[in-house]
Scaffold this motif. Sequence first.
Motif, PDB file in Angstrom:
ATOM      1  N   GLN A 102       1.056  -1.231   0.014  1.00 50.92           N
ATOM      2  CA  GLN A 102      -0.056  -0.094  -0.013  1.00 50.92           C
ATOM      3  C   GLN A 102       0.926   1.244  -0.054  1.00 50.92           C
ATOM      4  N   VAL A 103       0.804   2.091  -1.210  1.00 49.21           N
ATOM      5  CA  VAL A 103       1.634   3.279  -1.321  1.00 49.21           C
ATOM      6  C   VAL A 103       0.818   4.606  -1.344  1.00 49.21           C
ATOM      7  N   VAL A 104       1.123   5.601  -0.543  1.00 51.69           N
ATOM      8  CA  VAL A 104       0.635   6.784  -1.004  1.00 51.69           C
ATOM      9  C   VAL A 104       1.886   7.848  -1.444  1.00 51.69           C
ATOM     10  N   ALA A 105       1.603   8.223  -2.740  1.00 43.08           N
ATOM     11  CA  ALA A 105       2.789   8.998  -3.209  1.00 43.08           C
ATOM     12  C   ALA A 105       2.427  10.450  -3.718  1.00 43.08           C
ATOM     13  N   VAL A 106       3.299  11.290  -3.865  1.00 45.37           N
ATOM     14  CA  VAL A 106       3.015  12.675  -4.199  1.00 45.37           C
ATOM     15  C   VAL A 106       4.118  12.821  -5.403  1.00 45.37           C
ATOM     16  N   LEU A 107       3.620  13.542  -6.449  1.00 43.41           N
ATOM     17  CA  LEU A 107       4.669  13.848  -7.379  1.00 43.41           C
ATOM     18  C   LEU A 107       4.941  15.432  -7.359  1.00 43.41           C
ATOM     19  N   ARG A 108       6.306  15.604  -7.377  1.00 45.44           N
ATOM     20  CA  ARG A 108       7.058  16.954  -7.458  1.00 45.44           C
ATOM     21  C   ARG A 108       7.289  17.292  -8.776  1.00 45.44           C
ATOM     22  N   VAL A 109       6.536  18.243  -9.363  1.00 47.12           N
ATOM     23  CA  VAL A 109       6.692  18.716 -10.640  1.00 47.12           C
ATOM     24  C   VAL A 109       7.404  20.134 -10.857  1.00 47.12           C
ATOM     25  N   ASN A 173      20.790   3.553 -14.684  1.00 51.07           N
ATOM     26  CA  ASN A 173      19.803   4.007 -13.658  1.00 51.07           C
ATOM     27  C   ASN A 173      18.954   5.154 -14.329  1.00 51.07           C
ATOM     28  N   PRO A 174      17.454   4.946 -14.077  1.00 51.01           N
ATOM     29  CA  PRO A 174      16.692   6.150 -14.905  1.00 51.01           C
ATOM     30  C   PRO A 174      17.150   7.321 -14.172  1.00 51.01           C
ATOM     31  N   VAL A 175      17.137   8.610 -15.082  1.00 50.90           N
ATOM     32  CA  VAL A 175      17.393  10.027 -14.571  1.00 50.90           C
ATOM     33  C   VAL A 175      16.172  10.653 -14.979  1.00 50.90           C
ATOM     34  N   PRO A 176      15.687  11.507 -13.985  1.00 51.85           N
ATOM     35  CA  PRO A 176      14.447  12.158 -14.238  1.00 51.85           C
ATOM     36  C   PRO A 176      14.648  12.929 -15.705  1.00 51.85           C
ATOM     37  N   ASN A 177      13.784  13.100 -16.681  1.00 53.35           N
ATOM     38  CA  ASN A 177      13.620  13.764 -17.752  1.00 53.35           C
ATOM     39  C   ASN A 177      12.306  13.956 -18.211  1.00 53.35           C
ATOM     40  N   GLY A 178      11.770  15.231 -17.649  1.00 52.97           N
ATOM     41  CA  GLY A 178      10.687  15.492 -18.059  1.00 52.97           C
ATOM     42  C   GLY A 178       9.988  16.216 -16.925  1.00 52.97           C
ATOM     43  N   PRO A 179       8.663  16.949 -17.062  1.00 53.22           N
ATOM     44  CA  PRO A 179       7.948  17.742 -15.869  1.00 53.22           C
ATOM     45  C   PRO A 179       8.075  17.206 -14.588  1.00 53.22           C
ATOM     46  N   VAL A 180       7.986  15.860 -14.379  1.00 47.01           N
ATOM     47  CA  VAL A 180       7.975  15.215 -12.936  1.00 47.01           C
ATOM     48  C   VAL A 180       9.285  15.143 -12.644  1.00 47.01           C
ATOM     49  N   GLN A 181       9.798  15.801 -11.588  1.00 50.18           N
ATOM     50  CA  GLN A 181      11.058  15.492 -10.990  1.00 50.18           C
ATOM     51  C   GLN A 181      11.339  14.452 -10.015  1.00 50.18           C
ATOM     52  N   ALA A 182      10.111  14.219  -9.298  1.00 47.73           N
ATOM     53  CA  ALA A 182      10.589  13.189  -8.216  1.00 47.73           C
ATOM     54  C   ALA A 182       9.168  12.672  -7.856  1.00 47.73           C
ATOM     55  N   VAL A 183       9.201  11.226  -7.234  1.00 44.26           N
ATOM     56  CA  VAL A 183       8.082  10.655  -6.609  1.00 44.26           C
ATOM     57  C   VAL A 183       8.457  10.434  -5.139  1.00 44.26           C
ATOM     58  N   LEU A 184       7.682  11.017  -4.021  1.00 41.39           N
ATOM     59  CA  LEU A 184       7.702  11.094  -2.615  1.00 41.39           C
ATOM     60  C   LEU A 184       6.753  10.242  -2.267  1.00 41.39           C
ATOM     61  N   PHE A 185       7.182   9.235  -1.523  1.00 36.70           N
ATOM     62  CA  PHE A 185       6.464   8.347  -0.837  1.00 36.70           C
ATOM     63  C   PHE A 185       6.071   8.969   0.678  1.00 36.70           C
ATOM     64  N   THR A 186       4.666   9.242   0.783  1.00 39.02           N
ATOM     65  CA  THR A 186       4.208   9.912   2.020  1.00 39.02           C
ATOM     66  C   THR A 186       3.786   8.472   3.052  1.00 39.02           C
ATOM     67  N   SER A 187       3.560   7.399   2.329  1.00 35.94           N
ATOM     68  CA  SER A 187       3.104   6.205   3.103  1.00 35.94           C
ATOM     69  C   SER A 187       3.725   4.985   2.272  1.00 35.94           C
ATOM     70  N   PHE A 188       4.182   3.937   2.859  1.00 32.44           N
ATOM     71  CA  PHE A 188       4.671   2.650   2.348  1.00 32.44           C
ATOM     72  C   PHE A 188       4.628   1.419   3.284  1.00 32.44           C
TER      73      PHE A 188
END
Length: 191
Positions: A102-109, A173-188
């Motif tokens: 169960q994951v809750v995530a936030v996108l940083r754009v 390894n994947p490098v952020p390329n696009g408007p989404v800079q990172a994925v942050l998990f608020t619950s994992f």
Amino acid sequence: MAKAPAKAEEGDDVPKKKGKLGLIIVIVLLVVLILIAVGVGALVLLKGGKDKTPEEQAAAAAPAATQVQTPGTVDLAKPPTFIPLDAFTVNLRRDEGDHYLQVVAVLRVADATMDPTLKAFMPEIRHRINLLLSSKLPSEIATIEGRQALALSITEQTNEALGFKPVRDAAGNPVPNGPVQAVLFTSFIIQ
């Protein structure tokens, strides 16, 4: 004769009251002057660099502008926007029994104008994230390194859903390329 000493006493009281009143006035004036001095000092400290000419301000900002921006860094002049995703609950690949995640995530754009675009692509983004999460073994995502790799993979999948080709570093390894800079998990939660 009794009246004469009474008048003398009244005359003595009047100058004593004036002396106390004068002392109170002096103390109040000193307190007001101290408060004014403190206020002026605070104003000068708070105003600080605002009196600088535009050339001086540009010279002060030059060192910050010369810093190299790497992928995933934040430009403080334009703060990032955080877009929450709905919670994901998926069955994980079998390791030794049934497990779910169960994951809750936030996108940083990088830009707040991406919010409508992300919402338009949300069904595809959620589909890609569901497939990615359900393909993991519990042991792969139990460590911090595994979760960081998962966040990078989700970032890559999200940007790819928006039409940005994935980019890999020298290690693959994947490098952020696009408007989404990172994925942050608020619950994992792994069960």
